[in-house]
Motif scaffolding. Structure first.
Motif, PDB file in Angstrom:
ATOM      1  N   ARG A 124     -16.458   3.243 -12.053  1.00 52.40           N
ATOM      2  CA  ARG A 124     -17.779   2.936 -12.590  1.00 52.40           C
ATOM      3  C   ARG A 124     -17.670   1.763 -13.571  1.00 52.40           C
ATOM      4  O   ARG A 124     -16.708   1.686 -14.342  1.00 52.40           O
ATOM      5  N   GLU A 148     -20.480   0.074 -16.310  1.00 51.54           N
ATOM      6  CA  GLU A 148     -21.839   0.054 -16.855  1.00 51.54           C
ATOM      7  C   GLU A 148     -22.023  -1.234 -17.644  1.00 51.54           C
ATOM      8  O   GLU A 148     -21.072  -1.731 -18.240  1.00 51.54           O
ATOM      9  N   ASP A 166     -25.722   1.170 -14.528  1.00 49.54           N
ATOM     10  CA  ASP A 166     -24.585   1.068 -13.606  1.00 49.54           C
ATOM     11  C   ASP A 166     -24.626  -0.234 -12.813  1.00 49.54           C
ATOM     12  O   ASP A 166     -25.654  -0.571 -12.226  1.00 49.54           O
TER      13      ASP A 166
END
Ligand SMILES: Nc1nc2c(c(=O)[nH]1)N[C@H]1C(S)=C(S)[C@@H](COP(=O)(O)O)O[C@H]1N2
Ligand SMILES: [Mo]
Length: 425
Positions: free
Chosen positions: A335, A337, A348
């Motif tokens: 991930r 962000e 995201d």
């Protein structure tokens, strides 16, 4: 030069365009908006440009970038310019690059006593110490083993060091974070060679030594050598560049750059770490309590926004793609962000696949800039669950100016004119 990204991104339509086209922009992907832009033909569109009026240049034995890209270079500095100009580092200009593979000629360099000019026919790799059968390899013998290719980054533990300065330096993303590069490496799994040599009981460490004038050497735990270590022979499809360790280097995916011994000439299996000069005088992390952490091999989860970043300018309001690279020594990036409001809220980004383990991962997020001030940050998470720390959290345990393993969140401020600067938050 105009930074590469500004050339491309400025083609994107701005918000002051006619309503009909703004509507298209809102609903379409970035690719589609680019084709919307191209509806506006330049006045001389039907006239052939100069380079269509004469034959082009002939073929060349080895290709080089366009002369118009001549300013895309590695900034470099030597610590000892008069005695050893080759001692120091050069950095990958991330702010001018895209994708995830670093062109070999732009891979960062870190040399402790310059680049040796090694004759591959004379170079040998010795495996000895606590082994049943000491082995001596020439390059052609090593090249006959079953080879594997993997995409991995190498990062110097001193990367991002400029951000340890009391005031944020106003330099490019590459000048700060450019001691990290990614290549496709091809070579022999080290485990194969160690099993052939026969590991004697009691062997738990390996001394790895380079054939440069620094004889740079490090102690490596045997476990890592048996896990995913490789003797790399090729980089991005061709033989290693001299700067990257020609004709062979140790590749320890995800571990601090220094342990990836270049110009590798010797691996000695030992009962304990050797405590070489390179692991006692340097590459330890001094804490506030006066103790230093040693053998801190694994690199933390990290990301940096490469566009927009210092040196770029948002020329007008409208759609921009925020993009950058993320990597971790632990495995895969899961991930990234992005915050455009100094960490108040996060969104995201899209991760561009394939996401390789211990490799750069490209992230992207479309964003409209309305001509106001912002602080941009990216925060990466990896598959071990580790999240990139803030500057405050990262620096807390360490002595002032501790310059290794910095992986804290980088922040770029945008002013109302669209200029970018490096800020600490
Ligand atoms: N033999 C040798 N190996 C070496 C070095 C060196 O100076 N000599 N530098 C180390 C350091 S500190 C780093 S960060 C990486 C840099 O690899 P690169 O120059 O291919 O980017 O190689 C490591 N291996
Ligand atoms: Mo390094």
């Amino acid at each position: 030069m105009p930074p590469k990204n500004s050339l491309v991104k400025n083609l994107l339509p701005s918000l002051d365009m006619p309503k009909r086209r703004r509507f298209l922009t809102g609903s379409a992907s970035v690719a589609a908006t680019l084709s919307v832009t191209s509806l506006t033909l330049p006045v001389n569109a039907e006239e052939n440009p100069l380079w269509m009026k004469t034959p082009g240049k002939p073929m060349s034995g080895y290709g080089t970038p366009s002369t118009f890209e001549a300013s895309v270079k590695r900034p470099f500095a030597s610590g000892y310019p008069t005695v050893s100009p080759g001692t120091g580092s050069s950095r990958t200009p991330h702010q001018a690059l895209e994708g995830t593979i670093t062109p070999s000629g732009l891979h960062f360099e870190r040399h402790h006593n310059g680049v040796p000019d090694i004759d591959p026919l004379q170079h040998e790799l010795l495996i000895h110490g606590l082994v049943e059968r000491p082995l001596l390899f020439k390059l052609d013998a090593l090249s006959r083993y079953p080879l594997v290719n993997r995409v991995h980054f190498i990062e110097c533990s001193g990367n991002s060091g400029p951000n340890s300065a009391p005031e944020p330096p106003q330099i490019t993303a590459g000048a700060i974070h450019g001691l990290a590069s990614t290549s496709e490496w091809t070579g022999v799994p080290l485990a194969l060679l160690l099993h052939e040599a026969g590991i004697k009981p009691g062997a738990t460490w390996i001394l790895a030594e380079g054939a440069d004038a620094a004889s740079m050497s490090r102690s490596i735990p045997l476990n890592k050598a048996l896990d995913d270590a490789m003797i790399a022979l090729y980089q991005n499809g061709e033989r290693l560049r001299p700067e990257q360790g020609y004709p062979m280097r140790l590749l320890l995916p995800g571990w601090e750059g220094n342990t990836n011994v270049k110009w590798l000439r010797r691996l000695k299996l030992t009962q304990a770490p050797t405590f070489t000069k390179d692991e006692t005088s340097k590459y330890t992390d001094l804490q506030k309590d006066g103790l230093a952490r040693q053998f801190t091999f694994g690199l933390g989860v990290k990301s940096v926004i490469t566009f927009p970043s210092y040196g770029h300018k948002l020329e007008r309001q409208g759609l921009y793609e925020i993009t950058g690279i993320a990597w971790t020594g632990a495995g895969r990036i899961t991930r990234v962000e992005i915050s455009t409001n100094n960490g108040l809220s996060w969104k995201d980004a899209t991760l561009q696949g394939p996401v390789h383990s211990k490799s750069f991962t490209r992230f992207r997020l479309p964003w409209h800039w309305h001509g106001t001030t912002h602080v941009l940050q990216s925060r990466a998470t990896d598959d071990s669950g580790a999240v990139q720390p803030t500057r405050t959290v990262f620096t807390a345990p360490y002595a002032k100016g501790m310059n290794f393993h910095n992986n804290y969140i980088q922040a770029w401020a945008i002013d109302a004119n669209g200029s970018l600067s490096n800020v600490y938050t």
